[in-house]
Design an enzyme around this catalytic site. Structure first.
Site, PDB file in Angstrom:
ATOM      1  CG  HIS A   1       6.779  -9.808  57.072  1.00 39.03           C
ATOM      2  ND1 HIS A   1       7.391  -9.540  55.881  1.00 39.03           N
ATOM      3  CD2 HIS A   1       5.692  -8.999  57.117  1.00 39.03           C
ATOM      4  CE1 HIS A   1       6.713  -8.608  55.237  1.00 39.03           C
ATOM      5  NE2 HIS A   1       5.677  -8.262  55.975  1.00 39.03           N
TER       6      HIS A   1
ATOM      7  CG  ASP B   1       9.436 -10.910  54.000  1.00 41.19           C
ATOM      8  OD1 ASP B   1       8.426 -10.767  53.297  1.00 41.19           O
ATOM      9  OD2 ASP B   1       9.420 -10.871  55.241  1.00 41.19           O
TER      10      ASP B   1
ATOM     11  CB  SER C   1       2.612  -6.937  54.916  1.00 37.12           C
ATOM     12  OG  SER C   1       3.280  -6.698  56.134  1.00 37.12           O
TER      13      SER C   1
END
EC number: 3.4.21.89
Length: 172
Positions: free
Chosen positions: A90, A115, A49
């Protein structure tokens, strides 16, 4: 080959050496946790990701520097979600407010959406307490061993067996 273990003192010495190695590793981990102010100062990237910034298997070093400096948009953070055991790596894409009351929205570089679906039920943003740390360094693919061990449990048994055999046949 195993004749050296007939002496109880040698066996006890090997056991103590093994215990010393384990306790030293534990103390180093705890020392690193205190120095970085992070409960988990080292994490492994488990998914794609965050590509191209980080690849699956990269080892990340974290520092919880937010005591001195606020988290900024664009910063890569590792956070925990309530009810989930795996930390997520992230980038912060939006920030609302400042200090401990700041609300953060994150997104994986390789993801199409933010998210919010990953957060706990009823949680729209991350708070300061959710952040484990900010990424300050990384080592490409060093953490891939962790991924292999979790995806192939029999490898753990083989590695532990080899380590145990080495302890048994080691001579001082």
């Amino acid at each position: 080959m195993l004749s050296g273990l007939q002496n109880p003192r040698q066996a006890a010495a090997q056991l103590m050496n093994f215990a010393l190695i384990l306790s030293t590793a534990f103390m180093m981990w705890k020392g690193l946790s205190v120095a970085t102010d992070s409960p988990s100062p080292i994490v492994v990237v488990l998914s794609g990701s965050m590509e191209p910034a980080f690849q699956r298997g990269d080892l990340l070093l974290l520092w919880n520097r937010n005591m001195w400096q606020e988290t900024a948009v664009g910063e890569i953070v590792v956070y925990n979600v309530k009810g989930k055991d795996i930390p997520i790596v992230h980038r912060v894409v939006r920030k609302f407010g400042t200090g401990d009351k700041a609300k953060l929205l994150t997104k994986g570089d390789n993801n199409n959406a933010d998210d919010t679906d990953l957060y706990a039920r009823g949680q729209d943003y991350l708070e300061r307490k959710d952040i484990i740390g900010s990424v300050v360094a990384y080592f490409p693919f060093v953490g891939y061993v962790t991924i292999l061990l979790s995806e192939h449990p029999w490898l753990k048994t083989v590695m532990l067996g080899i380590m145990g055999l080495l302890v048994v046949i080691q001579r001082e």
